[in-house]
Design an enzyme around this catalytic site. Structure first.
Site, mmCIF file in Angstrom:
data_model
loop_
_atom_site.group_PDB
_atom_site.id
_atom_site.type_symbol
_atom_site.label_atom_id
_atom_site.label_comp_id
_atom_site.label_asym_id
_atom_site.label_seq_id
_atom_site.Cartn_x
_atom_site.Cartn_y
_atom_site.Cartn_z
ATOM 1 N N CYS A 11 0.841 -1.204 0.000
ATOM 2 C CA CYS A 11 0.000 0.000 0.000
ATOM 3 C C CYS A 11 0.878 1.257 0.000
ATOM 4 O O CYS A 11 2.098 1.182 0.069
ATOM 5 C CB CYS A 11 -0.908 -0.003 1.227
ATOM 6 S SG CYS A 11 -0.002 0.088 2.787
ATOM 7 N N CYS A 14 3.199 1.480 2.945
ATOM 8 C CA CYS A 14 4.347 0.568 2.822
ATOM 9 C C CYS A 14 5.427 1.213 1.953
ATOM 10 O O CYS A 14 6.615 1.143 2.278
ATOM 11 C CB CYS A 14 3.914 -0.762 2.214
ATOM 12 S SG CYS A 14 2.723 -1.670 3.204
#
Length: 79
Positions: A11, A14
Site C-alpha cells: 500500500c 508501505c
C-alpha cells in the site's frame, strides 16, 4: 550489510516506509539490502498485527506506523 524488511501489502504507507528507510540508510551511510515482504504467512511469523512494519536484521522495530527518518537512522546505527 544490514537486511531491512518492509512488511506489508504494498500500500501507499508501505511504499512511504520503504522511502523513509532508504533515506535513513543513505543518511547513516549504512549498506543495506531491502526486502519487501507481502506474504501474510511471513508477516505473521514476525507477530506483527498491523502494517506497515519495519524489520532490521530480523528484529521488528516498528509496526502500524511510519517512523521518522531520524528514528530509523538511529536504529540502523545501533543494529
Amino acid at each position: 550489510m544490514l537486511t531491512i524488511k518492509i512488511l506489508g501489502s504494498g500500500c501507499a504507507n508501505c511504499k512511504k516506509l520503504e522511502a523513509v528507510a532508504r533515506e535513513a540508510a543513505t543518511r547513516a551511510n549504512v549498506a543495506a539490502e531491502f526486502v519487501k515482504v507481502s506474504d501474510m504467512k511471513e508477516i505473521m511469523a514476525y507477530d506483527v498485527m498491523s502494517t506497515p512494519a519495519l524489520v532490521i536484521n530480523d528484529k521488528v522495530m516498528s509496526s502500524g506506523r511510519i517512523p521518522a527518518t531520524a528514528d530509523v537512522a538511529k536504529w540502523l546505527a545501533t543494529a
